[in-house]
Motif scaffolding. Sequence first.
Motif, PDB file in Angstrom:
ATOM      1  N   PHE A  12       0.785  -1.266   0.211  1.00 35.44           N
ATOM      2  CA  PHE A  12      -0.190   0.375   0.180  1.00 35.44           C
ATOM      3  C   PHE A  12       1.319   1.763   0.121  1.00 35.44           C
ATOM      4  O   PHE A  12       2.053   0.716   0.073  1.00 35.44           O
ATOM      5  N   PHE A  13       0.854   1.835  -0.659  1.00 32.42           N
ATOM      6  CA  PHE A  13       1.217   4.016  -0.680  1.00 32.42           C
ATOM      7  C   PHE A  13       0.694   4.250   0.432  1.00 32.42           C
ATOM      8  O   PHE A  13      -1.301   4.593   0.355  1.00 32.42           O
ATOM      9  N   VAL A  14       1.212   5.000   1.026  1.00 34.90           N
ATOM     10  CA  VAL A  14       0.708   6.310   2.052  1.00 34.90           C
ATOM     11  C   VAL A  14       2.655   7.968   2.086  1.00 34.90           C
ATOM     12  O   VAL A  14       3.179   7.493   2.258  1.00 34.90           O
ATOM     13  N   GLY A  15       1.305   8.976   1.735  1.00 33.42           N
ATOM     14  CA  GLY A  15       2.283  10.135   0.919  1.00 33.42           C
ATOM     15  C   GLY A  15       2.706   9.364  -0.183  1.00 33.42           C
ATOM     16  O   GLY A  15       2.578   8.535  -0.943  1.00 33.42           O
ATOM     17  N   ARG A  16       3.970   9.524   0.184  1.00 34.19           N
ATOM     18  CA  ARG A  16       5.376   9.324  -0.755  1.00 34.19           C
ATOM     19  C   ARG A  16       5.756   6.941  -0.579  1.00 34.19           C
ATOM     20  O   ARG A  16       7.069   6.928  -1.335  1.00 34.19           O
ATOM     21  N   GLU A  17       5.427   6.700   0.575  1.00 33.71           N
ATOM     22  CA  GLU A  17       6.121   5.500   0.934  1.00 33.71           C
ATOM     23  C   GLU A  17       5.012   4.376   0.777  1.00 33.71           C
ATOM     24  O   GLU A  17       4.334   4.327   0.577  1.00 33.71           O
TER      25      GLU A  17
ATOM     26  N   LEU B 191      -6.586  -2.146   7.675  1.00 25.72           N
ATOM     27  CA  LEU B 191      -5.876  -0.871   7.454  1.00 25.72           C
ATOM     28  C   LEU B 191      -6.746   0.021   6.846  1.00 25.72           C
ATOM     29  O   LEU B 191      -7.988   0.032   5.777  1.00 25.72           O
ATOM     30  N   GLU B 192      -6.281   1.919   7.725  1.00 24.83           N
ATOM     31  CA  GLU B 192      -8.277   2.245   7.309  1.00 24.83           C
ATOM     32  C   GLU B 192      -7.090   3.276   7.798  1.00 24.83           C
ATOM     33  O   GLU B 192      -6.328   3.900   7.745  1.00 24.83           O
ATOM     34  N   ASP B 193      -7.938   4.332   6.358  1.00 31.20           N
ATOM     35  CA  ASP B 193      -7.251   5.821   5.813  1.00 31.20           C
ATOM     36  C   ASP B 193      -8.381   6.881   6.819  1.00 31.20           C
ATOM     37  O   ASP B 193      -9.145   6.302   7.600  1.00 31.20           O
ATOM     38  N   GLN B 194      -6.888   7.889   7.449  1.00 32.79           N
ATOM     39  CA  GLN B 194      -7.135   8.700   8.334  1.00 32.79           C
ATOM     40  C   GLN B 194      -7.606  10.027   7.728  1.00 32.79           C
ATOM     41  O   GLN B 194      -7.196  11.545   9.001  1.00 32.79           O
ATOM     42  N   ASN B 195      -8.667   9.991   6.968  1.00 33.05           N
ATOM     43  CA  ASN B 195      -8.817  11.127   6.533  1.00 33.05           C
ATOM     44  C   ASN B 195      -7.828  11.971   5.325  1.00 33.05           C
ATOM     45  O   ASN B 195      -8.015  13.387   6.193  1.00 33.05           O
ATOM     46  N   SER B 196      -6.794  11.342   5.126  1.00 32.18           N
ATOM     47  CA  SER B 196      -5.942  12.500   5.103  1.00 32.18           C
ATOM     48  C   SER B 196      -6.060  12.801   3.986  1.00 32.18           C
ATOM     49  O   SER B 196      -6.486  12.736   3.132  1.00 32.18           O
ATOM     50  N   SER B 197      -4.824  13.866   3.499  1.00 29.81           N
ATOM     51  CA  SER B 197      -5.284  14.767   1.902  1.00 29.81           C
ATOM     52  C   SER B 197      -5.172  13.823   0.485  1.00 29.81           C
ATOM     53  O   SER B 197      -5.232  14.417  -0.121  1.00 29.81           O
ATOM     54  N   ASN B 198      -3.861  13.306   1.316  1.00 34.18           N
ATOM     55  CA  ASN B 198      -3.609  12.169  -0.307  1.00 34.18           C
ATOM     56  C   ASN B 198      -3.837  10.689  -0.669  1.00 34.18           C
ATOM     57  O   ASN B 198      -4.840   9.918  -1.736  1.00 34.18           O
ATOM     58  N   GLY B 199      -5.171  10.657   0.304  1.00 35.78           N
ATOM     59  CA  GLY B 199      -5.486   8.733   0.038  1.00 35.78           C
ATOM     60  C   GLY B 199      -4.255   8.476   0.632  1.00 35.78           C
ATOM     61  O   GLY B 199      -2.866   8.259   0.841  1.00 35.78           O
ATOM     62  N   THR B 200      -4.879   6.787   0.897  1.00 35.13           N
ATOM     63  CA  THR B 200      -4.260   5.851   1.519  1.00 35.13           C
ATOM     64  C   THR B 200      -4.746   4.799  -0.381  1.00 35.13           C
ATOM     65  O   THR B 200      -6.118   4.155  -0.583  1.00 35.13           O
TER      66      THR B 200
END
Length: 403
Positions: A273-278, A367-376
Amino acid sequence: MARCKNCGKANRDGALFCQDCGRSVGSQASALVGGPASAVAGSVGQAAGAAIPMVSSEPEAVVPDRSPALAHEDRLPALPQVAASDHAACESCGTMNPIAVSFCRSCGQNLNLKRQPQTKIACGHCGHPTPAGFMYCQHCGNRIIPETANRPVTPRRVSEPPKAPLPSPAPAVAPPRAASPEPSSARDKGGLRGRFVLLRRDGSDGEVISLSGETCDLGRATHRCLADDPYLAPRHARISVSAGSVRVRPLDQVNGVFLQLREPHELQAGDVFFVGRELIRFELLSSDERDLPAVSEQGVRVLGSIPRESWGRLRQLTTAAVSRDIWHLSRAEILLGREEGDVVFPDDEYMSRRHALVSRVGGKVRLEDQNSSNGTYVRLRGDRDILPGDILRLGEQVLRYEP
């Protein structure tokens, strides 16, 4: 001699309307002849016994200055005198006009209407029929040129001032019919099946990829807007439509296709999975890795941190195809973010302060996204139905599906 401001034609003294285009020239007679225009118009009106038409107060189209102050060679020669026997009376006001004149110099009536048979020709601009004697179309006001009648003509440039139509009543033109909506059967027989909108770095909409037919491939070799992405395969993903559903199939086995999470996703061993650029890979620990025995060397137990029972780990993947950091998971919840969390990435500007949460409930890991700006994003393992508003990531490209 009065020169028409609209077409530049030199007209005889006292003419109130141009012989070629029919526009009023009474307001400019004084500038070219030397006397007031009202005196010229009055003398003509008394001779013909007809009322003098009113001249519009609206400003006329700007034309190049062609006053007598110009060079001598720019002036038009005076018209030759026409004998009295070569005159014909206007049937509208009775004024005598030379036979060569197309419009009455007193009332502006088209004198060619009675001299030619009443045949009609099609306007090259709008296609409507207009009497052959008319120099301008009754319906659209476009100038009718005999050699171009009955065939399309090139529309005039926007910068060219429009020519006014003749002062004759024109029938009302019916409004254009609204385009009929595309029948639903067209979508089922190879019509448009939706589109993908490329999202820019700032989140705004970019280029559009329209989908048509039963299948459509996306990749570096299929669309120009995707050609510069080195992380894309020539044919990276395939979009197919069947039974009203739209599915995406990953074709590339190197980087794959990622789908943005809308709800918690159940992780399986090996999910990426992708989080940010990681780019992170989730791994489950085997029993041998969970219960490691103490180690002794030369009869001495090795000193170290107190071992904690771990149930999984997160492995950071790099573009060099090697692992960078590894985090063993021992608690029930692990928060990933840029400023807060158990695993932080302070130098990743695409990571939110609190970005995603990995949790273990019973024997399942979510795995759950925390309302991030760029998504998971989670990498797809196989074919997957996509819904309106779903966002895919292919290489460095982020695309939103719209029906």
